[in-house]
Each structure stands twice: as structure tokens, then as C-alpha cells.
Design an enzyme around this catalytic site. Structure first.
Site, short mmCIF file in Angstrom:
data_model
loop_
_atom_site.label_atom_id
_atom_site.label_comp_id
_atom_site.label_asym_id
_atom_site.label_seq_id
_atom_site.Cartn_x
_atom_site.Cartn_y
_atom_site.Cartn_z
CG ASN A 12 35.08 42.51 45.52
OD1 ASN A 12 35.94 41.64 45.70
ND2 ASN A 12 34.31 42.96 46.49
CD1 TRP A 13 36.73 39.35 39.98
CD2 TRP A 13 38.53 38.03 39.73
NE1 TRP A 13 37.21 39.51 38.70
CE2 TRP A 13 38.31 38.73 38.52
CE3 TRP A 13 39.61 37.14 39.82
CZ2 TRP A 13 39.13 38.56 37.40
CZ3 TRP A 13 40.43 36.98 38.70
CH2 TRP A 13 40.18 37.68 37.51
CE LYS A 14 31.36 40.60 46.22
NZ LYS A 14 29.94 40.71 46.52
CG HIS A 97 33.59 44.91 50.38
ND1 HIS A 97 32.70 43.99 50.88
CD2 HIS A 97 33.22 45.15 49.11
CE1 HIS A 97 31.83 43.69 49.91
NE2 HIS A 97 32.13 44.38 48.83
CD GLU A 169 30.44 47.94 46.95
OE1 GLU A 169 30.40 47.46 45.82
OE2 GLU A 169 30.93 47.33 47.91
CB SER A 217 22.82 43.82 42.59
OG SER A 217 22.78 43.12 43.81
N GLY A 238 30.61 43.03 41.71
CA GLY A 238 30.97 41.76 42.36
C GLY A 238 30.61 40.59 41.47
P1 PGA Z 1 27.75 42.56 43.88
O1 PGA Z 1 28.99 42.93 44.80
O2 PGA Z 1 27.94 43.25 42.55
O3 PGA Z 1 27.83 41.07 43.74
O4 PGA Z 1 26.51 43.02 44.59
C1 PGA Z 1 29.49 44.23 44.89
C2 PGA Z 1 30.54 44.24 45.98
O5 PGA Z 1 30.39 43.52 46.97
O6 PGA Z 1 31.55 44.97 45.88
#
Ligand code: PGA
Length: 261
Positions: A12-14, A97, A169, A217, A238
Site C-alpha cells: 500500500n503506497w498510500k 483502510h 490491521e 508495520s 505500507g
Molecule cells: P504500515 O502500513 O506497514 O506502514 O504500518 C500498513 C497499512 O497502512 O496498510
């Protein structure tokens, strides 16, 4: 990890990387990730990068996911993009999400409508569920997961259910929120609870077929511990998915685990 279900490693590149940067990262991922029959690597760039990436990527190697989309197919919904419009470009759609729920006020019902829209458009939903730190501290984790799952899966057939993906999550474990590392035994309890909910709603077969991911994470060092949890079929990654060394190492760890099993 169930050997009958393919492992999914999703990035997930947000709201990171413009089109040019996304394309560069894709290029690096092409060089560093091999095709593995039992592993699906799914990339979720920003909405803007989906189309250029869909033209550039090797479809044997990567699948694409949207990070969100609107539940109506078309109309006067200024600023939105529908699942119907994404239909030919993405195979997966991340829905609900925690960033959407927390920053953009997405309700349980909106998540449900989006899941239905995705299914209608032939896109496999990756439904994100998970409790906040406050909810966890108040002992409400199960209630929250119950509400999120039962609402999101309303009005689907058991066949639809078999194609969906649920990502557990815990909000407190996501890097953009508290980023506390979740202990695998905590995760295991929630994963088992999620599958139990699905079994109660749609029966044993559906609950076995649904793929459940862990996210929060995840990095190349701890991914293995999460993938070894019973009932976990992959990871939603992420921050570490923005670094091609790290993301490739995560995919490799998943591959090694499949080889061993
Ligand atoms: P993260 O994000 O791995 O940076 O904690 C996961 C996500 O938000 O899907």
C-alpha cells in the site's frame, strides 16, 4: 499459512510517489522480484498512477489494487472514481483502510456499499478491519471486529465471500498511527476470531477459502513471524513497500516459507 491458498503480499503506497516516482519504483521491483507461482504480489499505488502502471507492469508478476473507490458506478459525484471505472485496470481494491475510516469518516455502511460495488465490478475487495488503541484498551477488540466484519459482508453470497480478502490491521500497529509492533499471539487471536465470524455468517467452506492478511508495520525482519500464524495468508505492507529492497525481501521471505512448508 494454508498451502491451498496463494499467499498475497500487497504493498500500500498510500499518498506517496507521483507518477514518475511510481514508475521508477515499479521498474526496481521488476528487477528485484521473481515470479513465484504460489505468491501474488499486489501493488496499490495512488489512483493517479494506476493507469500508467497498468500499462507498464508485467501482469505475470504483479497485480494492481486501488486504495479506495466510490460505491456508485457513475453520476454527479464530483471528485470520485468508481470501481466500475477501475474494472479493467485493477484486480483488487483496498476498502475501509483505517486511514479512510479515521481521516475521511468512512462508516461501516459505506465500507459495506464499497465491498458490494467492488464485487459487482469483478474486483476482489481487500477489506481492512482492526481496532484502535482506545478500543483495544477498553477491551472492545472483538466487538469492533464483529461489527466491521458483519456489516462489510452483508448481502453477499457464499461464492462472493470466497473471493474476498480480509486484512487485519490493528490501527495502533500501523506505522502512520502508533506503529507499535503487534505480538504474533495477539494477532493470532484476532485472526481466529475473524475466521470464526465468517464461518458463522457464511459457513465452514467460505471461512476456509477467504484469505486473511496481517498488516501493521510489517518489515522484512518480522514478516515471517506473521506469516507463520495459523490462518494468515499474507501481508498488507505500507511503509516497507516503498523501499524496493525491503519489499523484495518480504516477498522472498514469503517464498522461502512456502518452499519450507
Ligand atoms: P504500515 O502500513 O506497514 O506502514 O504500518 C500498513 C497499512 O497502512 O496498510
Amino acid at each position: 499459512m494454508n498451502q491451498d491458498r496463494k499467499t498475497i503480499i500487497a504493498g500500500n503506497w498510500k499518498m506517496h510517489l507521483n507518477v514518475h516516482q511510481s514508475s521508477l519504483l515499479l521498474h526496481r521491483l521488476h528487477e528485484n522480484i521473481r515470479v513465484h507461482r504460489d505468491i501474488e504480489v499486489v501493488l496499490a499505488p495512488s489512483m493517479l498512477s494506476l493507469q500508467p502502471l497498468s500499462l507498464e507492469l508485467d501482469h505475470r508478476k504483479f497485480k494492481l489494487a486501488s486504495q479506495d473507490a466510490y460505491f456508485k458506478d457513475e453520476g454527479g459525484y464530483t471528485g470520485e472514481v468508481s470501481f466500475a471505472m477501475l474494472g479493467e485496470m485493477v484486480q483488487y481494491g483496498i476498502i475501509g483502510h483505517s486511514a479512510r475510516r479515521i481521516y475521511f469518516g468512512e462508516t461501516l455502511e459505506m465500507v459495506r456499499d464499497k465491498v458490494q460495488a467492488a464485487v459487482r465490478c469483478g474486483i476482489a475487495p481487500i477489506i481492512c478491519v482492526g481496532e484502535t488503541k482506545q478500543e483495544r484498551d477498553a477491551g472492545e477488540t472483538k466487538q469492533v471486529l464483529h461489527d466491521q466484519i458483519t456489516t462489510a459482508l452483508q448481502n453477499l453470497t457464499s461464492r462472493d465471500i470466497e473471493g474476498i480478502v480480509v486484512a487485519y490491521e490493528p490501527v495502533w500497529a500501523i506505522s502512520t498511527f502508533d506503529g507499535v509492533i503487534a505480538r504474533p499471539d495477539d494477532v493470532e487471536k484476532s485472526i481466529a476470531f475473524i475466521r470464526m465470524q465468517i464461518r458463522e455468517l457464511y459457513g465452514q467452506k467460505a471461512s476456509e477459502r477467504v484469505r486473511v492478511l496481517y498488516g501493521g508495520s510489517v518489515n522484512e525482519h518480522d514478516v515471517r513471524g506473521y506469516l507463520e500464524i495459523p490462518g494468515v495468508d499474507g501481508a498488507l505492507v505500507g511503509a516497507a513497500s516503498l523501499n524496493y529492497h525491503q519489499f523484495a525481501a518480504i516477498v522472498d521471505a514469503a517464498y522461502q516459507l512456502r518452499l519450507k512448508a
